[in-house]
Write a protein that holds these residues in place. Structure first.
Motif, mmCIF file in Angstrom:
data_model
loop_
_atom_site.group_PDB
_atom_site.id
_atom_site.type_symbol
_atom_site.label_atom_id
_atom_site.label_comp_id
_atom_site.label_asym_id
_atom_site.label_seq_id
_atom_site.Cartn_x
_atom_site.Cartn_y
_atom_site.Cartn_z
ATOM 1 N N UNK A 185 0.975 -1.197 0.074
ATOM 2 C CA UNK A 185 0.085 -0.006 -0.134
ATOM 3 C C UNK A 185 0.870 1.274 -0.165
ATOM 4 N N UNK A 186 0.221 2.614 -0.368
ATOM 5 C CA UNK A 186 0.984 3.633 -0.390
ATOM 6 C C UNK A 186 1.317 4.007 1.000
ATOM 7 N N UNK A 187 0.459 3.965 1.823
ATOM 8 C CA UNK A 187 0.466 4.555 3.271
ATOM 9 C C UNK A 187 1.423 5.961 3.116
ATOM 10 N N UNK A 188 0.804 7.175 2.832
ATOM 11 C CA UNK A 188 1.195 8.311 2.980
ATOM 12 C C UNK A 188 1.503 8.760 4.499
ATOM 13 N N UNK A 189 2.446 9.634 4.717
ATOM 14 C CA UNK A 189 2.347 10.272 6.194
ATOM 15 C C UNK A 189 1.874 11.659 6.083
ATOM 16 N N UNK A 190 1.625 12.397 5.053
ATOM 17 C CA UNK A 190 1.146 13.622 4.877
ATOM 18 C C UNK A 190 0.310 13.593 3.675
ATOM 19 N N UNK A 191 -0.824 14.165 3.744
ATOM 20 C CA UNK A 191 -1.844 14.264 2.588
ATOM 21 C C UNK A 191 -2.378 15.412 2.595
ATOM 22 N N UNK A 192 -2.446 16.332 1.297
ATOM 23 C CA UNK A 192 -3.153 17.604 1.375
ATOM 24 C C UNK A 192 -3.518 17.987 0.159
ATOM 25 N N UNK A 193 -4.464 18.716 -0.105
ATOM 26 C CA UNK A 193 -4.929 19.191 -1.275
ATOM 27 C C UNK A 193 -4.442 20.853 -1.352
ATOM 28 N N UNK A 194 -3.952 21.371 -2.249
ATOM 29 C CA UNK A 194 -3.490 22.725 -2.471
ATOM 30 C C UNK A 194 -4.393 23.342 -3.785
ATOM 31 N N UNK A 195 -4.973 24.484 -3.324
ATOM 32 C CA UNK A 195 -6.065 25.033 -4.445
ATOM 33 C C UNK A 195 -5.705 26.635 -4.546
ATOM 34 N N UNK A 196 -5.601 26.839 -5.782
ATOM 35 C CA UNK A 196 -5.738 28.290 -6.219
ATOM 36 C C UNK A 196 -7.081 28.937 -6.542
ATOM 37 N N UNK A 197 -7.402 29.700 -5.703
ATOM 38 C CA UNK A 197 -8.828 30.031 -5.643
ATOM 39 C C UNK A 197 -9.064 31.512 -5.752
ATOM 40 N N UNK A 198 -10.107 31.948 -6.798
ATOM 41 C CA UNK A 198 -10.544 33.244 -6.899
ATOM 42 C C UNK A 198 -11.996 33.523 -5.903
ATOM 43 N N UNK A 199 -11.562 34.229 -4.871
ATOM 44 C CA UNK A 199 -12.953 34.312 -3.931
ATOM 45 C C UNK A 199 -14.049 35.289 -4.698
ATOM 46 N N UNK A 200 -15.288 34.777 -4.369
ATOM 47 C CA UNK A 200 -16.314 35.477 -5.085
ATOM 48 C C UNK A 200 -16.541 36.736 -4.032
ATOM 49 N N UNK A 201 -16.139 36.803 -2.723
ATOM 50 C CA UNK A 201 -16.453 37.748 -1.983
ATOM 51 C C UNK A 201 -15.353 39.022 -2.152
ATOM 52 N N UNK A 202 -14.539 38.559 -2.854
ATOM 53 C CA UNK A 202 -13.529 39.887 -3.034
ATOM 54 C C UNK A 202 -14.028 40.869 -3.962
ATOM 55 N N UNK A 203 -13.716 42.055 -3.890
ATOM 56 C CA UNK A 203 -14.295 43.180 -4.626
ATOM 57 C C UNK A 203 -13.789 43.124 -6.233
ATOM 58 N N UNK A 204 -14.840 43.005 -6.953
ATOM 59 C CA UNK A 204 -14.490 42.888 -8.236
ATOM 60 C C UNK A 204 -14.054 44.156 -9.108
ATOM 61 N N UNK A 205 -12.987 44.305 -9.736
ATOM 62 C CA UNK A 205 -12.551 45.369 -10.442
ATOM 63 C C UNK A 205 -12.114 45.229 -11.936
ATOM 64 N N UNK A 206 -12.053 46.212 -12.702
ATOM 65 C CA UNK A 206 -11.634 46.077 -13.989
ATOM 66 C C UNK A 206 -9.991 45.743 -14.274
ATOM 67 N N UNK A 207 -9.765 44.650 -14.896
ATOM 68 C CA UNK A 207 -8.392 44.303 -15.114
ATOM 69 C C UNK A 207 -8.095 44.614 -16.514
#
Length: 341
Positions: A185-207
Protein backbone atom coordinates in the motif's frame (compact mmCIF):
# COMPACT_ATOMS: atom_id res chain seq x y z
CA UNK A 1 7.42 1.58 -67.78
CA UNK A 2 8.89 5.07 -68.18
CA UNK A 3 10.53 7.01 -65.41
CA UNK A 4 8.37 9.98 -64.41
CA UNK A 5 11.16 12.44 -63.58
CA UNK A 6 8.80 15.42 -63.22
CA UNK A 7 6.57 13.71 -60.69
CA UNK A 8 9.50 12.41 -58.66
CA UNK A 9 11.20 15.81 -58.70
CA UNK A 10 7.98 17.42 -57.46
CA UNK A 11 7.69 14.85 -54.67
CA UNK A 12 11.33 15.36 -53.68
CA UNK A 13 10.89 19.14 -53.70
CA UNK A 14 7.83 18.80 -51.45
CA UNK A 15 9.77 16.56 -49.06
CA UNK A 16 12.67 19.03 -48.87
CA UNK A 17 10.29 21.94 -48.17
CA UNK A 18 8.45 20.01 -45.43
CA UNK A 19 11.71 18.79 -43.86
CA UNK A 20 13.30 22.25 -43.95
CA UNK A 21 10.19 23.82 -42.44
CA UNK A 22 10.10 21.20 -39.66
CA UNK A 23 13.79 21.67 -38.84
CA UNK A 24 13.39 25.46 -38.79
CA UNK A 25 10.35 25.21 -36.52
CA UNK A 26 12.18 22.85 -34.15
CA UNK A 27 15.18 25.18 -34.06
CA UNK A 28 12.91 28.11 -33.31
CA UNK A 29 11.33 26.18 -30.42
CA UNK A 30 14.74 25.25 -29.00
CA UNK A 31 15.84 28.89 -29.23
CA UNK A 32 12.72 30.05 -27.41
CA UNK A 33 13.17 27.55 -24.56
CA UNK A 34 16.86 28.40 -24.34
CA UNK A 35 16.19 32.16 -24.28
CA UNK A 36 13.61 31.67 -21.52
CA UNK A 37 16.04 29.51 -19.54
CA UNK A 38 13.66 26.54 -19.38
CA UNK A 39 15.64 23.42 -18.53
CA UNK A 40 14.52 19.82 -18.93
CA UNK A 41 13.78 18.71 -15.37
CA UNK A 42 14.64 15.25 -14.10
CA UNK A 43 11.27 14.38 -12.62
CA UNK A 44 12.76 11.59 -10.52
CA UNK A 45 14.74 14.20 -8.55
CA UNK A 46 11.91 16.70 -7.91
CA UNK A 47 10.93 16.67 -4.23
CA UNK A 48 9.02 19.86 -3.36
CA UNK A 49 7.64 19.69 0.18
CA UNK A 50 4.25 21.07 1.19
CA UNK A 51 5.99 23.68 3.37
CA UNK A 52 8.28 24.82 0.53
CA UNK A 53 5.35 25.06 -1.89
CA UNK A 54 3.00 26.98 0.41
CA UNK A 55 5.71 29.33 1.71
CA UNK A 56 7.20 30.31 -1.65
CA UNK A 57 3.88 30.44 -3.50
CA UNK A 58 2.26 32.60 -0.79
CA UNK A 59 5.09 35.12 -1.10
CA UNK A 60 4.88 35.01 -4.89
CA UNK A 61 1.13 35.71 -4.89
CA UNK A 62 1.44 38.45 -2.28
CA UNK A 63 3.93 40.40 -4.40
CA UNK A 64 2.39 39.65 -7.81
CA UNK A 65 1.35 42.56 -10.03
CA UNK A 66 -2.43 42.47 -10.43
CA UNK A 67 -2.65 45.03 -13.26
CA UNK A 68 -3.50 42.35 -15.81
CA UNK A 69 -4.89 39.26 -14.07
CA UNK A 70 -6.76 38.71 -10.84
CA UNK A 71 -4.41 37.22 -8.24
CA UNK A 72 -5.74 34.00 -6.68
CA UNK A 73 -5.39 33.03 -3.04
CA UNK A 74 -3.85 29.78 -1.86
CA UNK A 75 -5.98 27.40 0.21
CA UNK A 76 -4.73 24.20 1.81
CA UNK A 77 -7.06 21.34 2.73
CA UNK A 78 -4.98 19.04 4.91
CA UNK A 79 -6.06 15.54 5.86
CA UNK A 80 -5.15 15.18 9.54
CA UNK A 81 -6.58 11.71 10.11
CA UNK A 82 -4.91 9.62 7.44
CA UNK A 83 -6.57 6.27 6.80
CA UNK A 84 -4.65 3.27 8.10
CA UNK A 85 -4.18 0.62 5.45
CA UNK A 86 -3.70 -2.98 6.46
CA UNK A 87 -1.35 -5.49 4.87
CA UNK A 88 -3.81 -6.33 2.10
CA UNK A 89 -3.17 -4.20 -0.97
CA UNK A 90 -6.21 -2.06 -1.73
CA UNK A 91 -7.09 1.45 -2.99
CA UNK A 92 -6.27 4.41 -0.76
CA UNK A 93 -9.40 6.46 0.06
CA UNK A 94 -9.18 10.04 1.32
CA UNK A 95 -11.91 12.51 2.24
CA UNK A 96 -10.95 16.21 2.30
CA UNK A 97 -13.15 18.94 3.81
CA UNK A 98 -13.67 21.04 0.68
CA UNK A 99 -16.92 23.04 1.10
CA UNK A 100 -19.36 24.04 -1.61
CA UNK A 101 -18.98 27.68 -2.66
CA UNK A 102 -19.29 30.10 -5.56
CA UNK A 103 -15.52 30.62 -5.66
CA UNK A 104 -13.67 29.99 -8.91
CA UNK A 105 -11.10 27.18 -8.77
CA UNK A 106 -8.05 27.93 -10.92
CA UNK A 107 -6.23 24.69 -10.08
CA UNK A 108 -6.08 22.05 -7.35
CA UNK A 109 -3.33 19.54 -6.60
CA UNK A 110 -3.19 16.51 -4.34
CA UNK A 111 0.17 16.33 -2.51
CA UNK A 112 1.39 13.16 -0.78
CA UNK A 113 4.50 12.40 1.27
CA UNK A 114 5.23 8.74 0.55
CA UNK A 115 7.61 6.48 2.52
CA UNK A 116 10.70 4.73 1.14
CA UNK A 117 9.89 1.88 -1.18
CA UNK A 118 12.61 -0.55 -0.06
CA UNK A 119 12.06 -3.47 -2.44
CA UNK A 120 9.07 -1.98 -4.29
CA UNK A 121 9.34 -0.38 -7.75
CA UNK A 122 10.58 3.22 -7.61
CA UNK A 123 8.46 4.26 -10.61
CA UNK A 124 4.78 3.56 -10.05
CA UNK A 125 1.56 4.33 -11.95
CA UNK A 126 -1.25 5.85 -9.90
CA UNK A 127 -4.86 6.01 -11.04
CA UNK A 128 -6.96 8.68 -9.27
CA UNK A 129 -10.75 8.37 -9.11
CA UNK A 130 -13.43 10.57 -7.60
CA UNK A 131 -15.84 8.54 -5.46
CA UNK A 132 -19.43 9.18 -6.52
CA UNK A 133 -21.22 6.45 -4.60
CA UNK A 134 -20.93 2.95 -3.14
CA UNK A 135 -20.16 1.43 -6.52
CA UNK A 136 -19.70 4.53 -8.63
CA UNK A 137 -16.53 6.48 -9.34
CA UNK A 138 -15.19 8.85 -11.96
CA UNK A 139 -11.69 8.60 -13.41
CA UNK A 140 -9.74 11.81 -12.80
CA UNK A 141 -6.12 11.27 -13.80
CA UNK A 142 -3.34 8.74 -14.15
CA UNK A 143 0.05 9.90 -12.95
CA UNK A 144 3.58 8.54 -12.65
CA UNK A 145 5.17 8.82 -9.17
CA UNK A 146 8.96 8.71 -8.85
CA UNK A 147 9.81 7.28 -5.43
CA UNK A 148 13.01 6.35 -3.59
CA UNK A 149 14.23 3.14 -1.98
CA UNK A 150 15.56 4.92 1.11
CA UNK A 151 14.07 8.46 1.22
CA UNK A 152 10.59 9.92 1.61
CA UNK A 153 9.32 11.59 -1.57
CA UNK A 154 6.70 14.24 -2.22
CA UNK A 155 4.40 13.38 -5.12
CA UNK A 156 1.56 15.33 -6.67
CA UNK A 157 -1.35 14.87 -9.05
CA UNK A 158 -3.85 17.33 -10.54
CA UNK A 159 -7.34 16.95 -9.01
CA UNK A 160 -8.88 20.20 -10.27
CA UNK A 161 -11.91 18.49 -11.79
CA UNK A 162 -12.85 16.78 -8.52
CA UNK A 163 -12.40 19.90 -6.34
CA UNK A 164 -14.33 21.99 -8.86
CA UNK A 165 -17.28 19.56 -8.75
CA UNK A 166 -17.33 19.65 -4.93
CA UNK A 167 -17.39 23.44 -4.81
CA UNK A 168 -20.27 23.41 -7.29
CA UNK A 169 -22.37 21.29 -4.96
CA UNK A 170 -21.66 17.69 -5.95
CA UNK A 171 -21.56 15.44 -2.87
CA UNK A 172 -18.02 15.11 -1.57
CA UNK A 173 -17.25 11.43 -0.96
CA UNK A 174 -13.52 11.78 -1.43
CA UNK A 175 -10.83 10.41 -3.71
CA UNK A 176 -9.54 6.93 -4.40
CA UNK A 177 -5.96 6.18 -5.42
CA UNK A 178 -4.95 2.83 -6.82
CA UNK A 179 -1.38 1.82 -7.62
CA UNK A 180 -1.21 -0.42 -10.67
CA UNK A 181 2.27 -1.82 -10.08
CA UNK A 182 2.86 -1.61 -6.31
CA UNK A 183 3.54 -4.62 -4.10
CA UNK A 184 2.35 -2.83 -0.95
CA UNK A 185 0.00 0.00 0.00
CA UNK A 186 1.02 3.65 -0.46
CA UNK A 187 0.64 4.68 3.22
CA UNK A 188 1.37 8.44 2.93
CA UNK A 189 2.49 10.20 6.11
CA UNK A 190 1.15 13.59 4.95
CA UNK A 191 -1.70 14.30 2.53
CA UNK A 192 -3.13 17.65 1.44
CA UNK A 193 -4.92 19.39 -1.40
CA UNK A 194 -3.57 22.82 -2.38
CA UNK A 195 -5.91 25.00 -4.43
CA UNK A 196 -5.58 28.35 -6.17
CA UNK A 197 -8.92 30.07 -5.69
CA UNK A 198 -10.52 33.30 -6.88
CA UNK A 199 -12.85 34.26 -4.06
CA UNK A 200 -16.30 35.53 -5.05
CA UNK A 201 -16.36 37.74 -1.94
CA UNK A 202 -13.42 39.84 -3.06
CA UNK A 203 -14.26 43.19 -4.64
CA UNK A 204 -14.41 42.94 -8.42
CA UNK A 205 -12.55 45.48 -10.48
CA UNK A 206 -11.63 46.01 -14.09
CA UNK A 207 -8.45 44.21 -15.10
CA UNK A 208 -6.42 45.77 -17.86
CA UNK A 209 -4.10 48.57 -18.87
CA UNK A 210 -6.21 51.35 -17.43
CA UNK A 211 -3.43 53.87 -17.94
CA UNK A 212 -2.42 52.69 -21.41
CA UNK A 213 -3.26 55.38 -23.93
CA UNK A 214 -3.61 52.75 -26.66
CA UNK A 215 -5.94 50.36 -24.85
CA UNK A 216 -8.68 49.47 -27.34
CA UNK A 217 -11.41 49.22 -24.73
CA UNK A 218 -10.81 52.84 -23.73
CA UNK A 219 -10.13 54.56 -27.06
CA UNK A 220 -12.62 52.91 -29.36
CA UNK A 221 -16.28 52.00 -29.39
CA UNK A 222 -17.82 49.34 -31.61
CA UNK A 223 -19.44 50.41 -34.83
CA UNK A 224 -17.50 53.66 -35.32
CA UNK A 225 -15.47 52.96 -38.42
CA UNK A 226 -12.16 51.15 -38.68
CA UNK A 227 -10.32 50.64 -35.42
CA UNK A 228 -7.09 52.56 -35.12
CA UNK A 229 -3.85 51.12 -33.76
CA UNK A 230 -4.40 49.98 -30.18
CA UNK A 231 -3.70 47.23 -27.67
CA UNK A 232 -5.88 44.11 -27.70
CA UNK A 233 -6.03 41.38 -25.06
CA UNK A 234 -4.38 38.00 -25.73
CA UNK A 235 -4.62 35.32 -23.05
CA UNK A 236 -1.83 32.73 -23.24
CA UNK A 237 -2.07 29.31 -21.54
CA UNK A 238 1.43 27.83 -21.34
CA UNK A 239 0.40 24.18 -21.57
CA UNK A 240 -1.37 24.83 -24.89
CA UNK A 241 1.79 26.09 -26.61
CA UNK A 242 3.09 22.57 -27.17
CA UNK A 243 6.28 22.80 -25.09
CA UNK A 244 6.60 20.00 -22.53
CA UNK A 245 8.86 22.14 -20.32
CA UNK A 246 6.15 24.80 -19.93
CA UNK A 247 4.02 22.26 -18.11
CA UNK A 248 6.51 22.60 -15.23
CA UNK A 249 5.55 26.25 -14.61
CA UNK A 250 3.77 26.41 -11.26
CA UNK A 251 2.47 29.96 -11.55
CA UNK A 252 1.09 31.56 -13.60
CA UNK A 253 -0.54 28.88 -15.69
CA UNK A 254 -1.99 31.59 -17.92
CA UNK A 255 -1.21 35.27 -18.46
CA UNK A 256 -2.51 38.22 -20.48
CA UNK A 257 0.16 39.02 -23.08
CA UNK A 258 -1.62 41.54 -25.31
CA UNK A 259 -0.97 42.34 -28.98
CA UNK A 260 -1.13 45.37 -31.28
CA UNK A 261 -3.48 45.76 -34.22
CA UNK A 262 -5.23 48.54 -36.08
CA UNK A 263 -4.93 51.22 -38.73
CA UNK A 264 -2.16 53.81 -38.77
CA UNK A 265 -3.54 56.90 -40.50
CA UNK A 266 -1.22 59.89 -41.14
CA UNK A 267 0.15 61.53 -37.98
CA UNK A 268 -1.65 59.10 -35.66
CA UNK A 269 0.15 58.01 -32.47
CA UNK A 270 3.62 57.89 -34.01
CA UNK A 271 6.20 56.03 -31.92
CA UNK A 272 9.42 57.86 -32.81
CA UNK A 273 10.83 60.67 -34.91
CA UNK A 274 11.75 58.02 -37.47
CA UNK A 275 8.08 57.03 -37.61
CA UNK A 276 7.18 60.64 -38.34
CA UNK A 277 9.72 60.82 -41.18
CA UNK A 278 8.54 57.49 -42.59
CA UNK A 279 4.94 58.72 -42.53
CA UNK A 280 5.90 61.88 -44.41
CA UNK A 281 7.94 59.89 -46.96
CA UNK A 282 5.01 57.54 -47.51
CA UNK A 283 2.70 60.43 -48.32
CA UNK A 284 5.34 62.06 -50.56
CA UNK A 285 6.05 58.83 -52.47
CA UNK A 286 2.35 58.20 -53.01
CA UNK A 287 1.95 61.59 -54.69
CA UNK A 288 5.06 61.02 -56.82
CA UNK A 289 3.86 57.56 -57.82
CA UNK A 290 0.55 58.99 -59.04
CA UNK A 291 2.29 61.75 -60.97
CA UNK A 292 4.80 59.42 -62.63
CA UNK A 293 2.43 56.50 -63.23
CA UNK A 294 3.74 54.20 -60.44
CA UNK A 295 7.40 54.40 -61.52
CA UNK A 296 8.43 55.48 -58.04
CA UNK A 297 8.92 52.98 -55.20
CA UNK A 298 6.48 53.83 -52.39
CA UNK A 299 7.84 53.77 -48.82
CA UNK A 300 5.42 51.67 -46.74
CA UNK A 301 3.18 53.34 -44.21
CA UNK A 302 3.84 52.91 -40.50
CA UNK A 303 2.52 49.74 -38.84
CA UNK A 304 0.87 49.13 -35.50
CA UNK A 305 3.51 47.60 -33.20
CA UNK A 306 4.43 47.37 -29.50
CA UNK A 307 5.97 50.58 -28.17
CA UNK A 308 6.33 49.47 -24.56
CA UNK A 309 6.88 45.96 -23.19
CA UNK A 310 6.71 44.50 -19.69
CA UNK A 311 8.27 41.55 -17.86
CA UNK A 312 6.61 38.49 -16.33
CA UNK A 313 7.50 36.71 -13.07
CA UNK A 314 7.50 32.91 -13.29
CA UNK A 315 7.48 30.42 -10.41
CA UNK A 316 9.20 27.16 -11.31
CA UNK A 317 11.22 24.27 -9.83
CA UNK A 318 14.92 25.08 -9.43
CA UNK A 319 16.72 22.66 -11.77
CA UNK A 320 19.90 22.95 -9.66
CA UNK A 321 18.05 22.31 -6.37
CA UNK A 322 15.03 20.15 -7.25
CA UNK A 323 13.67 20.38 -3.70
CA UNK A 324 13.36 24.18 -4.01
CA UNK A 325 11.25 26.64 -5.99
CA UNK A 326 12.55 29.81 -7.62
CA UNK A 327 11.15 32.94 -9.25
CA UNK A 328 12.46 33.96 -12.66
CA UNK A 329 11.80 37.20 -14.50
CA UNK A 330 11.10 36.71 -18.19
CA UNK A 331 11.73 39.94 -20.06
CA UNK A 332 9.50 41.54 -22.71
CA UNK A 333 6.62 39.08 -22.29
CA UNK A 334 3.76 41.61 -22.25
CA UNK A 335 2.66 44.36 -24.58
CA UNK A 336 1.93 47.42 -22.45
CA UNK A 337 1.35 50.05 -25.17
CA UNK A 338 1.11 50.19 -28.93
CA UNK A 339 2.08 52.86 -31.44
CA UNK A 340 2.60 53.36 -35.19
CA UNK A 341 6.18 52.53 -36.02
Amino acid sequence: MGYNFGANRAAWTFFVIVYTTSVSAAAGQDNLLSDLGLDVLDRAKINISLQEYTSVLSTFLRTKDDSFEEVPELRVYRLDNLPKQGPTRKPLKMLFSVPASTDKIESATLRLLLPPQHNDPRVINIAVNQILGTRRKRFIKEEIFYLSNNLTKWCEVDVTDAVLSWTRGQKNLGLELFCRNCHNNLNPSISAITALVHSSSRRKRSIGVSKGRTDCSLRHQKGKGKRKCCRHEMHVTFTKLGFKQMGDILEPKMYEAGYCQGMCPPNYNLATNHSRIQGLMHQLNKREARNFKNKTMVVPKTCCAPSKLGDLDILIVDSQQPDKLKVEKWQNMRVLECACS
